[in-house]
Design an enzyme around this catalytic site. Structure first.
Site, PDB file in Angstrom:
ATOM      1  N   THR D  89      10.909  17.629  13.727  1.00 58.45           N
ATOM      2  CA  THR D  89       9.918  17.939  13.161  1.00 58.45           C
ATOM      3  C   THR D  89      10.160  18.847  11.997  1.00 58.45           C
ATOM      4  O   THR D  89       9.597  19.150  10.749  1.00 58.45           O
ATOM      5  CB  THR D  89       8.826  18.529  13.946  1.00 58.45           C
ATOM      6  OG1 THR D  89       9.575  19.610  14.617  1.00 58.45           O
ATOM      7  CG2 THR D  89       8.136  17.658  14.828  1.00 58.45           C
ATOM      8  N   SER D 122       0.872  -2.780  -9.853  1.00 59.61           N
ATOM      9  CA  SER D 122      -0.074  -3.957  -9.645  1.00 59.61           C
ATOM     10  C   SER D 122       0.144  -5.185 -10.327  1.00 59.61           C
ATOM     11  O   SER D 122      -0.118  -5.097 -11.635  1.00 59.61           O
ATOM     12  CB  SER D 122      -1.476  -3.557  -9.417  1.00 59.61           C
ATOM     13  OG  SER D 122      -2.103  -4.451  -9.335  1.00 59.61           O
ATOM     14  N   ALA D 123       0.627  -6.470  -9.836  1.00 57.54           N
ATOM     15  CA  ALA D 123       0.844  -7.543 -10.678  1.00 57.54           C
ATOM     16  C   ALA D 123      -0.331  -8.333 -10.536  1.00 57.54           C
ATOM     17  O   ALA D 123      -0.413  -9.303 -11.133  1.00 57.54           O
ATOM     18  CB  ALA D 123       2.197  -8.254 -10.195  1.00 57.54           C
ATOM     19  N   ARG D 124      -1.422  -7.748 -10.059  1.00 55.35           N
ATOM     20  CA  ARG D 124      -2.683  -8.363 -10.289  1.00 55.35           C
ATOM     21  C   ARG D 124      -3.432  -7.870 -11.270  1.00 55.35           C
ATOM     22  O   ARG D 124      -4.155  -8.373 -12.136  1.00 55.35           O
ATOM     23  CB  ARG D 124      -3.759  -7.909  -9.042  1.00 55.35           C
ATOM     24  CG  ARG D 124      -3.445  -8.567  -7.697  1.00 55.35           C
ATOM     25  CD  ARG D 124      -4.636  -8.231  -6.442  1.00 55.35           C
ATOM     26  NE  ARG D 124      -5.724  -8.883  -6.764  1.00 55.35           N
ATOM     27  CZ  ARG D 124      -7.035  -8.459  -6.022  1.00 55.35           C
ATOM     28  NH1 ARG D 124      -6.973  -7.556  -5.178  1.00 55.35           N
ATOM     29  NH2 ARG D 124      -7.842  -9.196  -6.278  1.00 55.35           N
ATOM     30  N   ASP D 212       9.206  12.104   3.914  1.00 50.38           N
ATOM     31  CA  ASP D 212       9.707  13.195   4.340  1.00 50.38           C
ATOM     32  C   ASP D 212      11.127  13.276   4.601  1.00 50.38           C
ATOM     33  O   ASP D 212      11.648  12.086   4.629  1.00 50.38           O
ATOM     34  CB  ASP D 212       8.581  14.097   5.420  1.00 50.38           C
ATOM     35  CG  ASP D 212       9.045  13.131   6.674  1.00 50.38           C
ATOM     36  OD1 ASP D 212      10.082  12.948   7.237  1.00 50.38           O
ATOM     37  OD2 ASP D 212       7.940  12.737   7.409  1.00 50.38           O
ATOM     38  N   ARG D 223      20.119   2.138   5.877  1.00 55.35           N
ATOM     39  CA  ARG D 223      20.240   1.458   4.652  1.00 55.35           C
ATOM     40  C   ARG D 223      21.596   1.665   3.843  1.00 55.35           C
ATOM     41  O   ARG D 223      22.017   0.854   2.890  1.00 55.35           O
ATOM     42  CB  ARG D 223      19.242   1.538   3.603  1.00 55.35           C
ATOM     43  CG  ARG D 223      17.811   1.184   4.475  1.00 55.35           C
ATOM     44  CD  ARG D 223      17.741  -0.227   4.941  1.00 55.35           C
ATOM     45  NE  ARG D 223      16.574  -0.819   5.536  1.00 55.35           N
ATOM     46  CZ  ARG D 223      16.325  -1.987   5.851  1.00 55.35           C
ATOM     47  NH1 ARG D 223      17.089  -2.834   5.836  1.00 55.35           N
ATOM     48  NH2 ARG D 223      15.156  -2.015   6.494  1.00 55.35           N
TER      49      ARG D 223
END
Lengths: 302, 302, 302, 302
Positions: D89, D122-124, D212, D223
């Site tokens: 935390t 957004s590809a819309r 965070d 990764r």
């Protein structure tokens, strides 16, 4: 046909073996278990498992030692009260696990719902199938003139044909080249994790998706909505039918207090009261912008 | 005894009615369903529902059409691999729902685990029972001299007796006054939501708590640990037994790769290699602070 | 007075040292940083840090390379549109960190909002202060006769005096005994993690709480509501003032589309349309239960 | 070059305007704000905003009224202790907001980290740019023979050239057809939300991503690891450099106790102790499977 005979046989094997359990059972859901409900041209949703039923919602709300049911009528009343007053935690006490086959561009919208558990078929590890979403002609639609992020009427004639031809041809060519690159026949073969990047977003993927009922309702409220893209709405609609059979009281409350409900802003509430008092309220004297006023009128059915 | 005869009867009614289901069934878990496993003096954990078994973990990892089982041996191997390599999503595919009765100060630690669903008994709505946690004499312990946030040896003789007397007397007096304040006998009666604030943190509350297996393992790793406060550890230990019966492969992997495992820092790995090469490594030439060196030695069992 | 002179001096030191930053700055929020805003008798909220401002919301919505601002008017319009249409992710791009001092029974409600970060003062490690919430006489209220989980009118005369006397006396006695048990004067001293269980739920605790703006709005919508318990509402109201200074456009949209808004069920929408068409709709022909009908009437202001 | 001159000018405008703030400032991070750190051929990461520094971690851990700093040395010691003992935390009290441009197949891995906030281009709504990831020749690698979900050596000669040619040609053809389908020149123009499905997974997208520090470390641990796909690792490596400048104490602790650390299973700990006692432990008498034994040997550096 989304399933091979082997897959179909696997499903039938699973449906053939009822076992005794002491857990609560939803008769409405048992009939759907494992079966593939087709969506779009190659997709499906399958219910793999579920936890809880309508009574489990009231049982948790009452932190009960027993079933939580006082009477069926009482249970429905409590469920409707909880839904109306935005109590979310009792609905979280039901859980569902699905196996979904869906185009990648739909998966990309779907995954934005973060409070869920997902295991996706790995294209680093495995080879994807030659399956691509090609819309039916009535869904090959033009860019909407009024809504920047939506579609309008279906394209017609030659233009529609051209689009369908492009989608099919590019999908097949990309897949041919995907296969050619990973092939180990006379060459080393490209890593799968790299080759997959040649596949367009209408390729099908699949995943296990597990979610609680509260978050599923949130998903359905946004994705079974008229503003959602048709292709994900098709999945949401299929899920709505399943949920209606699983937890009929909760689903009806969801229809009444979410899907079919309307939220009025402070300004809208004010205008409404003035209208009910006989005043002629117009956009000009409403304090609302034109777009908001249209939304208000559509709630009023005018 | 944590349960009334009526509650016990409710539980037996639920255990008496097996029903057929097509879902996967964990035989080891069915035997525990609904029964109250006592913890501390008035607490318990009860399994209300569960979803999945060991095979459900591998089924999801494989995004399988069928049961996901190739062979039992193969399944265990895959589960161990997933656990060892920190794959979390397949374990999220199992879910458990518990009914827990626990002191408020334990509930306050427990709730810090956020990825779970909770419905707590409402002391705004209902009246709490006269039940308080009073430790057994061997758990009335002194403040630890070495660990600022832990306890040392049990208090002895008169001091222990004095503590137990205070805890009992204050609990009872606070509860008497709680009852007196909410009583509507000859007075209006204080609102429950206010009266409850007179109750100390050893009063028992209860809740329904639902969590997936990955997050449950995370909870158990922290709370079944020697650094956890004894009272929450008692609940974690009871849960460990239940999980071992529910998903035996996953639980064994959890024991081997989490509970019984040790994490070595980069410096520790370096020292270890030097030691195996025959070098005499001491704290002074280790690059570690004294406290970290002691932790290293305890991993090595020296 | 919730702060000691030393604490007050610490705060003034922090407020005395502006530093240059390239980040976006909210002038309205800078004036509040670190200062303690009193709530209840010993509590407070202090803003420790924040990220973003109104423009950060539109910047993220547009995935912009620059500030995201086209024009101030344009920004407010977009923020209102996003709020009205339940777009949540742009509001998640603002973040706030608070230091809050609050009674334990309030903390127990507050912590149910899971999508936030918390560090609480550890009563295992440290000794709690002798500070307890004692309501002012106008908040010593009777159990509500109509709402099982609420309070009614203030208690009067002798009954109120009795309640206040009990709350004060029990708090002080429990704290005296807490101190006596942990004392190491002539005895070993009970572990703090055990002694704390003697303290009632009106004792004050404190924590750092960090949350994004979307989840903060969700908290405020539920806790600044008339149905929330007065004591947590006092904190929510204090936070509303702070947020209004931090992100004024977003806060106004929140007031209009959440706090002051009303949700109509499918049945209510139907009744409303019938009323606007001139029909005399009553509960009997509305299809609603009595309680729901009353909620409908209150939206209509009748 | 990932940025247009207009975008570069926007960034410089933002970097040119320092403003005073009372918040904590991380000098190491201020130097990076807004600038685009290139990753892969067209991607980048840009820090848009941050909250907190090393001292903010200890401040929260201590629930402090002031800065939380006792002494710099003391702070680093506490941070290392918190990291070593899995206290999460306090690290959640720092937050970072990034603008990332990345290929869709990387975005699909990235988004699996659910505890973060995201706004994607957004590809819309908008038209995607003609930018596709094409690996450099040394990253055009064969499928790994030992690891089913990884890559081996770089492909050579003609095969590599063939792969690169396919990737480039298919990307360009798909994009040409994307443009042709949405064009409103002499036709209606296909809806963007449909046309985008013709674009392969190496097309670049972009998003704002806010997280965070605890969850960022979790992301980086998985990764920036050798088992992660190279392309996402390139982003993780770029982020590691930024975090090292932002919170140097926390980052060093992360390197020592996570990135460079090793977890030993219960069996490994047991074998290790036997080895240190002079026993000749082999896979045969270790109780480990071959694969696990190899992992053990690699920790020991043998």
């Amino acid at each position: 046909m989304p399933l091979t005979p082997e897959q179909q046989a696997e499903i039938e094997r699973q449906r053939a073996e009822p076992q005794p359990t002491l857990r609560v059972v939803s008769a409405g859901m048992e009939q759907h278990l494992y079966s593939a409900h087709p969506v779009l041209d190659h997709g499906f949703v399958r219910v793999i498992d579920y936890m809880g039923d309508d009574a489990a919602i009231t049982q948790a709300a009452r932190v009960s030692y027993g079933k939580g049911t006082r009477s069926v009528q009482n249970d429905e009343g409590l469920i409707r009260y909880l839904m109306r007053h935005w109590h979310s935690t009792p609905f979280e006490m039901c859980e569902i696990k699905l196996h979904v086959k869906l185009p990648v561009f739909v998966a990309r919208q779907w995954i934005r719902h973060r409070t869920a558990n997902v295991n996706e078929y790995s294209a680093r590890y495995s080879i994807l199938d030659r399956e691509f979403y090609i819309p039916t002609p009535d869904h090959v639609a033009a860019q909407s003139a009024v809504n920047n992020q939506g579609r309008g009427e279906a394209l017609e004639g030659e233009e529609a044909a051209r689009v369908l031809d492009i989608l099919k041809t590019d999908s097949m060519r990309c897949y041919d080249n995907y296969e050619a690159m990973i092939s180990q026949d006379g060459q080393q073969g490209l890593a799968r994790e790299l080759a997959r990047m040649n596949l367009p977003a209408n390729v099908y993927t699949q995943w296990y998706w597990k979610v609680d009922l509260h978050n599923l309702f949130h998903f359905l409220r946004l994705r079974a909505d008229a503003h959602a893209q048709y292709e994900i709405r098709a999945y949401a609609d299929a899920l709505c039918s399943l949920v209606a059979d699983w937890v009929p009281f909760a689903y009806r409350a969801f229809e009444d207090y979410r899907l079919g409900a309307a939220t009025l802003s402070a300004q809208m509430v004010d205008c409404l009261r003035r209208m009910l008092d006989g005043e002629a309220v117009t956009q000009e004297n409403s304090g609302m912008a034109a777009r908001e006023w249209r939304e208000f009128e559509s709630v009023l059915g005018r």
